[in-house]
Design an enzyme around this catalytic site. Structure first.
Site, PDB file in Angstrom:
ATOM      1  N   GLY A 134       0.850  -1.191   0.000  1.00  0.00           N
ATOM      2  CA  GLY A 134       0.000   0.000   0.000  1.00  0.00           C
ATOM      3  C   GLY A 134       0.878   1.230   0.000  1.00  0.00           C
ATOM      4  N   ASP A 142      -1.462   4.525  -6.343  1.00  0.00           N
ATOM      5  CA  ASP A 142      -0.042   4.348  -6.025  1.00  0.00           C
ATOM      6  C   ASP A 142       0.787   5.487  -6.583  1.00  0.00           C
ATOM      7  OD1 ASP A 142      -1.357   1.529  -6.062  1.00  0.00           O
ATOM      8  OD2 ASP A 142       0.445   1.385  -4.829  1.00  0.00           O
ATOM      9  N   ASN A 163      -2.888   2.437 -10.255  1.00  0.00           N
ATOM     10  CA  ASN A 163      -3.438   1.721  -9.109  1.00  0.00           C
ATOM     11  C   ASN A 163      -3.422   0.236  -9.415  1.00  0.00           C
ATOM     12  OD1 ASN A 163      -4.570   2.010  -6.403  1.00  0.00           O
ATOM     13  ND2 ASN A 163      -6.459   1.188  -7.293  1.00  0.00           N
TER      14      ASN A 163
END
Ligand SMILES: CSC[C@H]1O[C@H](OP(=O)(O)O)[C@H](O)[C@@H]1O
Length: 350
Positions: A51, A242, A252
């Protein structure tokens, strides 16, 4: 400022970083204790922690640990070793810009202080900076959540992809932070969570988080997203990111692009929730965002069984890029940006 932090995702005890091992959730809650920067780098690369914001905070603590490893050396050797530690941490995963943002913040502390203080003091300053990144992340996520919650109505059902929750950050989450904030505002919100193959962050992590919070959640396989949208079950899509390029293109988790196209087709708003540390104004468009390719085994194994043999080609891009014209709004801690991303995103940094 506290000298420690402890959340679901990570604990800093002043010298070591303890990470919940997200590879084994939800079936096992086990932990990895990182005693040196190499173990921190391994934890990022192997997705013990994952993440974008969580990776950034973890790298910050990795640099603080590296400093305590090298503080007994002479300054010239210390600087060389710290540069190598930064390079190692930077080499772990290429897409989440938060990693590089955090490393830049940490190396700035070194550059600003190396001449004017001793190395023990420098280690203290680096630990302080890493903690600031971590505590700030929680505050940022809560602010972002409040900004995004205004976009949701009472009774909405939100589809999310991958895990952009507390486990993808230091705490509270980005996309899931918006959902949490709306619920805290008294709105009834339910969630459809894409399982998110091949790594199953949705099925394994998002569901685990939301069930713990008592949030009504329905798990679907990725190929069901279009059908549930057509059936009118979804009022909004919210995902994390991201890396967001200067023009608003969003990198992402793989599969996000497909969800965005489906949302457009069905007239469903597609929101991206991300802190400013995920917005990369130095990357002009999504074309320039490096897309990580991960190990083939993540695709061809299900549980412990190998689905296909070594002779079969496997392609495993971990991310994709959603073009800005499919993004209804970008939710940040500084506000919500809709359209004209190229001109509006830089204003967030003013
Ligand atoms: C809040 S950022 C979460 C973001 O990171 C995930 O990727 P990974 O699990 O590979 O680190 C995914 O793209 C999420 O949206």
């Amino acid at each position: 400022m506290n000298e420690h932090i402890k959340t679901k995702t990570m604990e800093w005890n002043g010298d070591e970083l303890i990470l919940i091992d997200q590879r084994y959730l939800p079936l096992e809650e086990t932990y990895v204790t990182c005693k040196n920067h190499i173990e921190v780098a391994d934890s990022i690369r192997d997705m013990v922690v994952r993440g974008a914001p969580a990776i950034g905070a973890t790298a910050g603590f990795g640099m603080a640990i590296a400093s305590s490893e090298f503080e007994s050396l002479d300054k010239k050797t210390y600087v060389e070793k710290m540069k190598k530690a930064e390079e190692l941490l930077a080499s772990t995963r290429p897409t989440a810009v938060n990693l590089f943002w955090a490393l830049k913040r940490m190396s700035k502390i070194i550059d600003e202080n190396i001449e004017k203080t001793n190395l023990n003091e420098l280690t203290r300053l680096l630990k302080k900076e890493a903690l600031e990144i971590a505590y700030d992340d929680i505050k940022i996520n809560r602010k972002m959540g409040q900004n995004g919650a205004k976009l949701l109505k009472n009774g909405d059902t939100v589809l999310t992809h991958c895990n952009a929750g507390a486990l993808a950050t230091v705490d509270y989450g980005t996309a899931l932070g918006v959902i949490r904030a709306a619920i805290e505002d008294g709105k009834k919100i339910s969630v459809y969570a894409d399982e998110t193959r091949p790594y199953l962050q949705g099925a394994r992590l998002t569901v685990w988080e939301l069930v713990q919070d008592g949030i009504e959640t329905t798990l679907i396989s990725d190929n069901m997203a279009g059908w549930v949208m057509k059936q009118g079950k979804i009022n909004a899509v919210i995902v994390g990111a991201d890396r967001i390029a200067a023009n608003g293109d969003v990198a992402n988790k793989i599969g996000t692009y497909s969800v965005a196209i489906l949302a457009k087709k069905h007239g469903i708003p597609f929101y991206v929730a991300a802190p400013l540390s995920t917005i990369d104004l130095e990357t002009p468009t999504g074309e320039e965002i490096p897309i990580e390719e991960r190990n083939r085994n993540e695709v061809r194994y299900c549980h412990k069984s190998q689905l296909v043999d070594d002779s079969i080609n496997v392609y495993n891009p971990a991310f994709d890029v959603t073009p800005n014209d499919l993004v209804t709004a970008i939710i940040t801690e500084k506000g919500v940006v809709k359209d004209n991303y190229k001109t509006e995103l830089p204003k967030l940094f003013e």
